[in-house]
Design a protein around this motif. Structure first.
Motif, PDB file in Angstrom:
ATOM      1  N   GLN A 122     -10.806 -11.636   6.770  1.00 39.44           N
ATOM      2  CA  GLN A 122     -11.095 -11.382   8.179  1.00 39.44           C
ATOM      3  C   GLN A 122     -12.592 -11.194   8.315  1.00 39.44           C
ATOM      4  OE1 GLN A 122      -9.249  -7.837   9.691  1.00 39.44           O
ATOM      5  NE2 GLN A 122      -9.860  -8.190  11.807  1.00 39.44           N
ATOM      6  N   GLN A 123     -13.189 -11.680   9.384  1.00 40.31           N
ATOM      7  CA  GLN A 123     -14.633 -11.507   9.576  1.00 40.31           C
ATOM      8  C   GLN A 123     -14.967 -10.008   9.588  1.00 40.31           C
ATOM      9  OE1 GLN A 123     -14.845 -13.600  13.362  1.00 40.31           O
ATOM     10  NE2 GLN A 123     -16.014 -15.234  12.417  1.00 40.31           N
ATOM     11  N   TRP A 124     -15.727  -9.519   8.629  1.00 38.70           N
ATOM     12  CA  TRP A 124     -16.198 -10.152   7.399  1.00 38.70           C
ATOM     13  C   TRP A 124     -15.802  -9.205   6.281  1.00 38.70           C
ATOM     14  CZ3 TRP A 124     -19.049 -10.464  11.959  1.00 38.70           C
ATOM     15  CH2 TRP A 124     -19.241 -11.773  12.427  1.00 38.70           C
ATOM     16  N   GLN A 125     -14.525  -9.240   5.930  1.00 36.33           N
ATOM     17  CA  GLN A 125     -13.948  -8.273   5.013  1.00 36.33           C
ATOM     18  C   GLN A 125     -12.792  -8.896   4.243  1.00 36.33           C
ATOM     19  OE1 GLN A 125     -11.865  -5.024   6.913  1.00 36.33           O
ATOM     20  NE2 GLN A 125     -12.380  -3.588   5.290  1.00 36.33           N
ATOM     21  N   TRP A 126     -12.554  -8.374   3.031  1.00 32.20           N
ATOM     22  CA  TRP A 126     -11.390  -8.756   2.240  1.00 32.20           C
ATOM     23  C   TRP A 126     -10.437  -7.568   2.148  1.00 32.20           C
ATOM     24  CZ3 TRP A 126     -11.630 -13.751   1.470  1.00 32.20           C
ATOM     25  CH2 TRP A 126     -12.852 -14.398   1.237  1.00 32.20           C
ATOM     26  N   ARG A 127      -9.141  -7.857   2.152  1.00 35.59           N
ATOM     27  CA  ARG A 127      -8.112  -6.849   1.878  1.00 35.59           C
ATOM     28  C   ARG A 127      -7.131  -7.455   0.875  1.00 35.59           C
ATOM     29  NH1 ARG A 127      -8.202  -6.501   7.579  1.00 35.59           N
ATOM     30  NH2 ARG A 127      -9.088  -4.552   8.376  1.00 35.59           N
ATOM     31  N   PHE A 128      -6.413  -6.575   0.155  1.00 36.73           N
ATOM     32  CA  PHE A 128      -5.522  -7.060  -0.892  1.00 36.73           C
ATOM     33  C   PHE A 128      -4.193  -6.311  -0.848  1.00 36.73           C
ATOM     34  CE2 PHE A 128      -9.978  -7.124  -2.255  1.00 36.73           C
ATOM     35  CZ  PHE A 128     -10.165  -8.488  -2.412  1.00 36.73           C
ATOM     36  N   ARG A 129      -3.127  -7.003  -1.231  1.00 29.98           N
ATOM     37  CA  ARG A 129      -1.789  -6.400  -1.274  1.00 29.98           C
ATOM     38  C   ARG A 129      -1.107  -6.787  -2.582  1.00 29.98           C
ATOM     39  NH1 ARG A 129       3.570  -7.667   1.811  1.00 29.98           N
ATOM     40  NH2 ARG A 129       2.540  -9.613   2.397  1.00 29.98           N
ATOM     41  N   TYR A 130      -0.568  -5.794  -3.274  1.00 32.15           N
ATOM     42  CA  TYR A 130       0.140  -5.991  -4.533  1.00 32.15           C
ATOM     43  C   TYR A 130       1.632  -5.696  -4.332  1.00 32.15           C
ATOM     44  CZ  TYR A 130      -4.451  -5.381  -6.856  1.00 32.15           C
ATOM     45  OH  TYR A 130      -5.767  -5.479  -7.255  1.00 32.15           O
ATOM     46  N   PRO A 131       2.475  -6.348  -5.072  1.00 37.42           N
ATOM     47  CA  PRO A 131       3.886  -5.939  -5.063  1.00 37.42           C
ATOM     48  C   PRO A 131       4.041  -4.588  -5.744  1.00 37.42           C
ATOM     49  CG  PRO A 131       3.525  -7.636  -6.713  1.00 37.42           C
ATOM     50  CD  PRO A 131       2.230  -7.495  -5.967  1.00 37.42           C
ATOM     51  N   GLY A 132       5.043  -3.811  -5.313  1.00 36.62           N
ATOM     52  CA  GLY A 132       5.297  -2.516  -5.926  1.00 36.62           C
ATOM     53  C   GLY A 132       6.276  -2.634  -7.070  1.00 36.62           C
ATOM     54  N   ASP A 154       6.219  -6.489   7.509  1.00 37.71           N
ATOM     55  CA  ASP A 154       7.425  -6.232   8.302  1.00 37.71           C
ATOM     56  C   ASP A 154       8.053  -4.907   7.860  1.00 37.71           C
ATOM     57  OD1 ASP A 154       9.753  -6.232   9.716  1.00 37.71           O
ATOM     58  OD2 ASP A 154      10.429  -8.215   9.056  1.00 37.71           O
ATOM     59  N   PRO A 155       8.072  -3.883   8.727  1.00 41.19           N
ATOM     60  CA  PRO A 155       8.657  -2.592   8.343  1.00 41.19           C
ATOM     61  C   PRO A 155      10.157  -2.686   8.066  1.00 41.19           C
ATOM     62  CG  PRO A 155       7.287  -2.387  10.315  1.00 41.19           C
ATOM     63  CD  PRO A 155       7.494  -3.849  10.081  1.00 41.19           C
ATOM     64  N   ALA A 156      10.814  -3.719   8.592  1.00 39.85           N
ATOM     65  CA  ALA A 156      12.258  -3.855   8.408  1.00 39.85           C
ATOM     66  C   ALA A 156      12.618  -4.491   7.070  1.00 39.85           C
ATOM     67  CB  ALA A 156      12.845  -4.694   9.545  1.00 39.85           C
ATOM     68  N   ASP A 157      11.627  -4.974   6.333  1.00 43.20           N
ATOM     69  CA  ASP A 157      11.892  -5.614   5.043  1.00 43.20           C
ATOM     70  C   ASP A 157      11.780  -4.571   3.934  1.00 43.20           C
ATOM     71  OD1 ASP A 157      12.209  -7.243   2.884  1.00 43.20           O
ATOM     72  OD2 ASP A 157      10.341  -8.365   3.153  1.00 43.20           O
ATOM     73  N   PRO A 158      12.885  -4.240   3.259  1.00 46.33           N
ATOM     74  CA  PRO A 158      12.832  -3.222   2.196  1.00 46.33           C
ATOM     75  C   PRO A 158      11.862  -3.578   1.074  1.00 46.33           C
ATOM     76  CG  PRO A 158      15.110  -3.739   2.791  1.00 46.33           C
ATOM     77  CD  PRO A 158      14.250  -4.760   3.467  1.00 46.33           C
ATOM     78  N   ALA A 159      11.668  -4.877   0.832  1.00 46.63           N
ATOM     79  CA  ALA A 159      10.778  -5.296  -0.257  1.00 46.63           C
ATOM     80  C   ALA A 159       9.325  -4.924   0.003  1.00 46.63           C
ATOM     81  CB  ALA A 159      10.897  -6.804  -0.479  1.00 46.63           C
ATOM     82  N   GLY A 160       8.990  -4.688   1.269  1.00 54.56           N
ATOM     83  CA  GLY A 160       7.601  -4.377   1.591  1.00 54.56           C
ATOM     84  C   GLY A 160       7.251  -2.907   1.554  1.00 54.56           C
ATOM     85  N   GLN A 161       8.255  -2.029   1.470  1.00 54.69           N
ATOM     86  CA  GLN A 161       7.994  -0.598   1.556  1.00 54.69           C
ATOM     87  C   GLN A 161       7.135  -0.086   0.400  1.00 54.69           C
ATOM     88  OE1 GLN A 161       8.873   1.407   4.230  1.00 54.69           O
ATOM     89  NE2 GLN A 161       9.383  -0.592   5.100  1.00 54.69           N
ATOM     90  N   ASP A 162       7.333  -0.644  -0.796  1.00 50.15           N
ATOM     91  CA  ASP A 162       6.553  -0.169  -1.940  1.00 50.15           C
ATOM     92  C   ASP A 162       5.341  -1.044  -2.241  1.00 50.15           C
ATOM     93  OD1 ASP A 162       7.771  -2.417  -2.915  1.00 50.15           O
ATOM     94  OD2 ASP A 162       8.579  -1.490  -4.727  1.00 50.15           O
ATOM     95  N   ASN A 163       5.049  -2.005  -1.351  1.00 53.92           N
ATOM     96  CA  ASN A 163       3.854  -2.821  -1.546  1.00 53.92           C
ATOM     97  C   ASN A 163       2.609  -1.947  -1.535  1.00 53.92           C
ATOM     98  OD1 ASN A 163       4.743  -5.952   0.178  1.00 53.92           O
ATOM     99  ND2 ASN A 163       5.545  -4.999  -1.669  1.00 53.92           N
ATOM    100  N   ILE A 164       1.671  -2.250  -2.406  1.00 52.15           N
ATOM    101  CA  ILE A 164       0.455  -1.448  -2.547  1.00 52.15           C
ATOM    102  C   ILE A 164      -0.665  -2.110  -1.769  1.00 52.15           C
ATOM    103  CG2 ILE A 164      -1.230  -0.571  -4.212  1.00 52.15           C
ATOM    104  CD1 ILE A 164       1.142  -0.584  -6.252  1.00 52.15           C
ATOM    105  N   LEU A 165      -1.292  -1.353  -0.871  1.00 59.00           N
ATOM    106  CA  LEU A 165      -2.299  -1.890   0.037  1.00 59.00           C
ATOM    107  C   LEU A 165      -3.693  -1.427  -0.367  1.00 59.00           C
ATOM    108  CD1 LEU A 165      -0.479  -1.195   3.436  1.00 59.00           C
ATOM    109  CD2 LEU A 165      -0.169  -3.109   1.850  1.00 59.00           C
ATOM    110  N   ILE A 166      -4.612  -2.380  -0.434  1.00 61.64           N
ATOM    111  CA  ILE A 166      -6.010  -2.086  -0.757  1.00 61.64           C
ATOM    112  C   ILE A 166      -6.843  -2.452   0.470  1.00 61.64           C
ATOM    113  CG2 ILE A 166      -7.900  -2.437  -2.378  1.00 61.64           C
ATOM    114  CD1 ILE A 166      -5.312  -1.280  -3.597  1.00 61.64           C
ATOM    115  N   ASN A 167      -7.296  -1.420   1.182  1.00 59.44           N
ATOM    116  CA  ASN A 167      -8.004  -1.641   2.439  1.00 59.44           C
ATOM    117  C   ASN A 167      -9.508  -1.631   2.245  1.00 59.44           C
ATOM    118  OD1 ASN A 167      -7.645  -2.257   5.139  1.00 59.44           O
ATOM    119  ND2 ASN A 167      -6.326  -0.492   5.492  1.00 59.44           N
TER     120      ASN A 167
END
Length: 391
Positions: A122-132, A154-167
């Motif tokens: 995104q202008q002008w930044q990187w973000r990263f997401r890892y699987p949990g 998607d908050p309704a997807d159980p697979a995303g709840q433990d995803n690790i977010l790097i902001n």
């Protein structure tokens, strides 16, 4: 004769420049040595043609130069020469293309043990997401992106709840672990590129593109955006930290999950203030919301909170300071100034900074929260405005 001498000098200078040039590729830090090999093959083949063609022209200039009493013979075609040219150029083109086809076949064949990592540009930044712990990335959608959910998970997807977010702009990877980079862009065309890894791919809005590589050398490597993505393109940088398995796992466990990031900021803020009155708790919650907004709106890509310089003014000590514009006018940085500047950043240009801040869509409530966070970072020293007024 002068032209022949000039061509010989050009050939000699070009060959010497290639072998003596200090501008070589950065040291390789991944499995993609084939990339360097194909580059070498390309340089050798094109270099041979460059030398041969220019020396052939020199031969022609000398052999068939103008002489008194001699007249050139007209020969419209030479089938033997044409056959040799067709064969020679065909072999050269195959030599150029064939290695690249083999490398590309390996480039799009992802190893079975590769770990997925999502990169969001995104202008002008990187973000990263890892699987949990589930080992899967949850569904995401641009329609779900908000200040609280900058990845659009998607908050309704159980697979995303433990995803690790790097902001932030720093990506950590485990050495000798193949990784598939899943690339998304939230606005314009970007390109995630760390030169020592050789691998890269365009990030196209509305698509998920990918590439893979295996980091095989410990270190900290700079990431660049390799597509002109706007006036702040040069500042869209980040880092990849390649570390051993133990260090990587320790770092990963310390990062927030999607479920944790979706906890109401007000509840988190109030819990952190023992015995706080409702007004104080609400103020702390507003600052927490503003901090989240500064990350989701990519403000932190251009502004720091520790006083270090970046492409935009640091927020440390900004509130209450008197800023000087390019026009020579001055303005006190207060709530009204910040709100007006965020709403229309091109209306005024702060002296010493380029007019590169984009217009960011933001509600009145979000604007209040962001200004509250900027104020919380630290007001300018009380003596500073007075001293400037005396000047």
């Amino acid at each position: 004769m002068a032209m022949a001498v000039a061509l010989i000098l050009i050939v000699v200078a070009s060959v010497l420049f290639h072998f003596l040039s200090p501008w070589w590729a950065t040291p390789l830090a991944s499995n993609w040595r084939q990339m360097d090999d194909t580059l070498t093959i390309t340089l050798v083949i094109t270099g041979i043609f460059f030398v041969v063609i220019n020396l052939f022209i020199v031969y022609i200039l000398l052999r068939f130069r103008h002489r008194e009493g001699r007249r050139a013979a007209y020969q419209p075609d030479n089938r033997k020469l044409e056959r040799w040219l067709i064969i020679g150029t065909s072999i050269a083109i195959m030599g150029l293309l064939a290695p690249g086809l083999f490398v590309y076949a390996a480039y799009v064949t992802v190893p079975a043990n590769a770990v997925d990592v999502e990169v969001v540009g995104q202008q002008w930044q990187w973000r990263f997401r890892y699987p949990g712990a589930s080992g899967k990335l949850g569904r995401s959608s641009i329609a779900l992106i908000s200040a609280a959910n900058p990845f659009g998970v998607d908050p309704a997807d159980p697979a995303g709840q433990d995803n690790i977010l790097i902001n932030n702009n720093e990506l950590h990877l485990q050495i000798n672990q193949p990784v598939r980079m899943l690339l998304r862009s939230l606005d314009v065309l970007h390109d995630f590129y760390a030169p020592p890894f050789r691998a890269r791919m365009n990030m196209v809005p509305g698509m998920v593109t990918s590439f893979w590589f295996t980091p095989n050398k410990l270190g900290r490597y700079e990431v660049l955006c390799a597509q002109l993505c706007g006036v702040g393109h040069a500042g869209m940088r980040g880092y990849v930290v390649v570390e051993d398995a133990a260090s990587f796992q320790k770092w990963l466990k310390a990062q927030p999950t999607f479920a944790q990031s979706m906890a109401p900021p007000a509840a988190t803020a109030i819990a952190s203030v023992d015995g706080a009155t409702p007004a104080v708790a609400a103020g702390v919650a507003l600052v927490a919301q503003g901090k989240t907004l500064s990350e989701s709106k990519a403000c932190v890509a251009c502004h720091t909170t520790d006083g270090t310089p970046r492409v935009g003014p640091t927020w440390k000590g900004l509130y209450g300071k008197t800023e000087t514009m390019e026009s020579g006018a001055t303005a006190l940085v207060d709530d009204a100034y910040l709100k007006a500047f965020i709403r229309n950043p091109q209306a005024r240009v702060v002296k010493g900074f380029a007019p590169m801040m984009p217009k960011i869509e933001m509600s009145d409530a979000e604007l209040e929260a962001l200004v509250a966070y900027i104020k919380s970072v630290g007001a300018a020293p009380a003596a500073a405005p007075k001293q400037q007024a005396q000047q």
